[in-house]
Design an enzyme around this catalytic site. Structure first.
Site, PDB file in Angstrom:
ATOM      1  N   ALA A  74     -31.194   7.366 -23.923  1.00 19.27           N
ATOM      2  CA  ALA A  74     -32.013   7.916 -22.832  1.00 19.27           C
ATOM      3  C   ALA A  74     -33.327   7.158 -22.667  1.00 19.27           C
ATOM      4  CB  ALA A  74     -32.308   9.387 -23.118  1.00 19.27           C
ATOM      5  N   THR A 117     -33.735  -4.008 -26.007  1.00 20.94           N
ATOM      6  CA  THR A 117     -33.504  -4.930 -24.892  1.00 20.94           C
ATOM      7  C   THR A 117     -33.960  -6.349 -25.219  1.00 20.94           C
ATOM      8  OG1 THR A 117     -34.236  -5.467 -22.642  1.00 20.94           O
ATOM      9  CG2 THR A 117     -35.737  -4.167 -23.950  1.00 20.94           C
ATOM     10  N   TYR A 141     -41.997  -1.880 -19.450  1.00 21.87           N
ATOM     11  CA  TYR A 141     -40.689  -1.434 -19.943  1.00 21.87           C
ATOM     12  C   TYR A 141     -40.395  -2.046 -21.314  1.00 21.87           C
ATOM     13  CZ  TYR A 141     -35.648  -1.645 -20.602  1.00 21.87           C
ATOM     14  OH  TYR A 141     -34.393  -1.602 -21.153  1.00 21.87           O
ATOM     15  N   ASN A 170     -27.544  -8.559 -20.410  1.00 23.38           N
ATOM     16  CA  ASN A 170     -27.308  -7.854 -19.135  1.00 23.38           C
ATOM     17  C   ASN A 170     -26.015  -7.039 -19.144  1.00 23.38           C
ATOM     18  OD1 ASN A 170     -29.340  -9.933 -18.520  1.00 23.38           O
ATOM     19  ND2 ASN A 170     -29.066  -9.226 -16.431  1.00 23.38           N
ATOM     20  N   PHE A 208     -33.025 -14.266  -5.621  1.00 27.07           N
ATOM     21  CA  PHE A 208     -34.450 -14.432  -5.924  1.00 27.07           C
ATOM     22  C   PHE A 208     -34.746 -15.823  -6.482  1.00 27.07           C
ATOM     23  CE2 PHE A 208     -34.145  -9.634  -6.887  1.00 27.07           C
ATOM     24  CZ  PHE A 208     -34.478  -9.296  -5.584  1.00 27.07           C
ATOM     25  N   ARG A 221     -28.073 -15.598 -16.566  1.00 27.84           N
ATOM     26  CA  ARG A 221     -28.129 -14.417 -17.431  1.00 27.84           C
ATOM     27  C   ARG A 221     -26.834 -14.306 -18.232  1.00 27.84           C
ATOM     28  NH1 ARG A 221     -32.431 -14.949 -16.266  1.00 27.84           N
ATOM     29  NH2 ARG A 221     -34.000 -13.576 -15.381  1.00 27.84           N
ATOM     30  N   SER A 283     -41.017 -11.728  -9.461  1.00 26.07           N
ATOM     31  CA  SER A 283     -41.955 -12.021 -10.548  1.00 26.07           C
ATOM     32  C   SER A 283     -41.411 -11.499 -11.871  1.00 26.07           C
ATOM     33  CB  SER A 283     -43.339 -11.443 -10.244  1.00 26.07           C
ATOM     34  OG  SER A 283     -43.320 -10.077 -10.458  1.00 26.07           O
TER      35      SER A 283
END
Ligand code: UDP
Length: 324
Positions: A74, A117, A141, A170, A208, A221, A283
């Site tokens: 969570a 992460t 984050y 990812n 992007f 990625r 960014s």
């Protein structure tokens, strides 16, 4: 094992709950449904709508269930939102996780698997990225995830909490059964956006930037199938049971794909047009993020089973007929 799963109604959590059931374990799911989906959790699974900020409810579920271990998914996980609303991220991720870790520790629940992460590494010094590379988070984050890793370490030192922090690259794809999958609102991730475009739900994919130092100029990625991720959590629980040691492990496939490669592969799978437009860089996007996954292979005996094609095929199956 009886396993408390926080965020079990979310994207990765729900895939892990399904896998726990398939391996004969007993999940107890808590989720405040702020971003998760009740439908993602099978009706026969013990489910409680509990917020990690509500320490009374949280203490009740931990004390009444006394799980063998906790797997903590969570969290809020949008980099852009975290820059605009850091308060939400420190409150929800750091305070919520702290409540959970403290209550687990106080009640003798000392095995903890944590969703971390790769954004903890910030702009990588060396690619592929190994766990030895120092942390250098560049957004709120990632700061919250690093802080939670630090809390776990301090609780290990003081109270004997044993944890495995899994640093995801990812997450992508969906369970091949087509019943659960990725559903975010708003949706910031490339692969769902590509398929929503193939379905005509979006006009085009906005890429992007194509001026990065990569072969085609777009970002690379390491996309890892959600069931490969889920499986690593099972292995992390086995690791805690057998070794009773804490560790931090990258979870990625070790191979990367550029944004344009993903769009090309998606075109081949869907047999549809996927219009795109190159716009300015987003960014905070490093050019290349690819995992060194040697440690996951050695320490957990884990290796990824799904190719990028499998990832895209399962995601396509889901996006044509999402259940929530
Ligand atoms: N990306 C893009 N257009 C989009 C969404 C993502 O070009 O609409 C790119 C993004 O810049 C990154 C890659 O796709 O290089 C993966 O982005 P995503 O948001 O899926 O995951 P992240 O790497 O940010 O965790």
């Amino acid at each position: 094992m009886k396993v408390l799963v926080t965020g079990g109604a979310g994207y990765i959590g729900s895939h892990f709950v399904k896998m726990l059931l398939e391996h004969g374990h007993q999940p107890i799911v808590i989720d405040n449904l702020s971003r998760g989906h009740r439908e993602a959790v099978p009706p026969n699974v013990h489910f409680e709508d509990i917020d990690l900020l509500d320490t009374k409810d949280l203490a009740y579920i931990i004390q009444s269930q006394l799980p063998d271990a906790v797997v903590h998914f969570a969290a809020f996980a949008y980099v852009g939102e975290s820059v605009e609303h850091p308060e939400r991220y420190y409150q929800n991720n750091v305070v919520g996780s702290f409540n959970l870790i403290r209550l687990c520790s106080d009640n003798g629940v000392k095995k903890f698997v944590f969703s971390s992460t790769c954004s903890i590494y910030g702009n990588p010094v060396k690619v592929p990225i190994s766990e030895e590379q120092g942390s250098n988070p560049i957004n709120p984050y990632a700061n919250t995830k690093l802080m939670i890793e630090m809390i776990l370490k301090d609780f290990e030192n003081a109270f004997g909490m044993k944890y495995v922090a899994l640093r995801y690259f990812n997450a992508a794809g969906a369970d091949p059964g087509g019943i659960i999958g990725e559903s975010h609102n708003p949706e910031p991730h490339l692969i769902p956006i590509v398929f929503e475009t193939a379905l005509g739900k979006r006009e085009k994919v906005r890429v992007f930037g194509n001026d990065y130092n990569t072969p085609d100029g777009t970002c690379i990625r390491d996309y890892i199938h959600v069931n490969d991720l889920a499986n690593a959590h099972l292995k992390a629980l086995e690791y805690l049971n057998s070794k009773n040691e804490s560790t931090i492990i990258n979870l990625g496939t070790g191979t990367g794909n550029s944004v344009l490669e993903i769009i090309e592969k998606a075109k081949a799978i869907t047999k549809r047009e996927i219009p795109l437009e190159i716009i300015q860089r987003r960014s905070g996007d490093p050019a290349i993020l690819v995992a060194d996954n040697k440690k996951a292979k050695e320490a957990l005996g884990w290796s990824p089973k799904f190719s990028i094609e499998n990832i895209l095929e399962t995601a396509w199956l889901w996006h044509q007929n999402p259940k929530y």
